[in-house]
Write a protein that holds these residues in place. Structure first.
Motif, PDB file in Angstrom:
ATOM      1  N   PRO A  40       0.592   5.214  -2.487  1.00  0.00           N
ATOM      2  CA  PRO A  40      -0.196   4.272  -1.681  1.00  0.00           C
ATOM      3  C   PRO A  40       0.649   3.458  -0.702  1.00  0.00           C
ATOM      4  N   PHE A  41       1.912   3.249  -1.013  1.00  0.00           N
ATOM      5  CA  PHE A  41       2.780   2.480  -0.123  1.00  0.00           C
ATOM      6  C   PHE A  41       3.237   3.286   1.081  1.00  0.00           C
ATOM      7  N   THR A  42       3.011   4.589   1.052  1.00  0.00           N
ATOM      8  CA  THR A  42       3.399   5.443   2.167  1.00  0.00           C
ATOM      9  C   THR A  42       2.223   5.759   3.079  1.00  0.00           C
ATOM     10  N   GLY A  43       1.016   5.357   2.658  1.00  0.00           N
ATOM     11  CA  GLY A  43      -0.170   5.647   3.438  1.00  0.00           C
ATOM     12  C   GLY A  43      -0.820   6.974   3.068  1.00  0.00           C
ATOM     13  N   LEU A  44      -0.261   7.663   2.096  1.00  0.00           N
ATOM     14  CA  LEU A  44      -0.800   8.958   1.671  1.00  0.00           C
ATOM     15  C   LEU A  44      -1.772   8.757   0.502  1.00  0.00           C
ATOM     16  N   LEU A  45      -2.806   7.987   0.752  1.00  0.00           N
ATOM     17  CA  LEU A  45      -3.734   7.636  -0.320  1.00  0.00           C
ATOM     18  C   LEU A  45      -4.517   8.818  -0.881  1.00  0.00           C
ATOM     19  N   PRO A  46      -4.936   9.798  -0.077  1.00  0.00           N
ATOM     20  CA  PRO A  46      -5.607  10.951  -0.698  1.00  0.00           C
ATOM     21  C   PRO A  46      -4.695  11.698  -1.683  1.00  0.00           C
ATOM     22  N   LEU A  47      -3.414  11.788  -1.368  1.00  0.00           N
ATOM     23  CA  LEU A  47      -2.480  12.421  -2.305  1.00  0.00           C
ATOM     24  C   LEU A  47      -2.267  11.563  -3.543  1.00  0.00           C
ATOM     25  N   ALA A  48      -2.271  10.251  -3.368  1.00  0.00           N
ATOM     26  CA  ALA A  48      -2.170   9.344  -4.516  1.00  0.00           C
ATOM     27  C   ALA A  48      -3.376   9.515  -5.425  1.00  0.00           C
ATOM     28  N   ALA A  49      -4.564   9.629  -4.825  1.00  0.00           N
ATOM     29  CA  ALA A  49      -5.788   9.837  -5.606  1.00  0.00           C
ATOM     30  C   ALA A  49      -5.709  11.151  -6.369  1.00  0.00           C
ATOM     31  N   LEU A  50      -5.218  12.181  -5.720  1.00  0.00           N
ATOM     32  CA  LEU A  50      -5.088  13.485  -6.370  1.00  0.00           C
ATOM     33  C   LEU A  50      -4.092  13.428  -7.523  1.00  0.00           C
ATOM     34  N   ALA A  51      -2.944  12.808  -7.301  1.00  0.00           N
ATOM     35  CA  ALA A  51      -1.924  12.702  -8.347  1.00  0.00           C
ATOM     36  C   ALA A  51      -2.438  11.869  -9.523  1.00  0.00           C
TER      37      ALA A  51
END
Length: 112
Positions: A40-51
Motif C-alpha cells: 500500500p505504501f507503493t501505490g500498488l493497492l490491487p496487488l496488496a489486496a491480492l497478496a
C-alpha cells in the motif's frame, strides 16, 4: 510476531501434534503477509489486496488441514474465523462504486 504466525507455527502444532508448514512454504506465506503490509505504501493497492487475500486463503487452508488431519474438531472454529476474514477483506479492498473504489479513494488520499 503476527498473531496468525503464532496460530500457524506454535498453537496449531500444540493442538494437533502434527508438523506445521516450515521451510520454503512458510517463507512464501510470510512473504505474502509482508507484501500485503508494504505494497500500500507503493501505490500498488490491487496487488496488496491480492497478496492479503491469498495470505488469508492459504492460512485458512493450513489451519483447516491440520484440524482435519488430527481430527481435533473442537479447534475447527479457528479456521472458520480466519475464513470469515476473507470476504471481509475483499469487501474492504473493493468497497465503493467502481471496480476498486476504495483502492482509488485511498490511493488519492495518501499519494497526491
Amino acid at each position: 510476531m503476527h498473531p496468525n504466525g503464532f496460530t500457524n507455527r506454535t498453537a496449531s502444532k500444540n493442538w494437533t501434534n502434527i508438523q506445521t508448514i516450515h521451510g520454503r512454504p512458510l517463507l512464501i506465506l510470510a512473504s505474502l503477509w509482508l507484501l500485503a503490509r508494504l505494497l500500500p505504501f507503493t501505490g500498488l493497492l490491487p496487488l496488496a489486496a491480492l497478496a492479503d487475500t491469498a495470505f488469508l486463503c492459504w492460512l485458512t487452508y493450513e489451519i483447516t488441514r491440520l484440524v482435519i488431519k488430527a481430527k481435533k474438531w473442537n479447534q475447527s472454529a479457528i479456521g472458520g474465523k480466519i475464513a470469515l476474514l476473507i470476504p471481509a477483506n475483499i469487501v474492504f479492498y473493493t468497497h465503493g462504486n467502481s471496480k476498486f473504489g476504495f483502492l482509488k479513494i485511498h490511493n488519492s488520499l495518501i499519494f497526491k
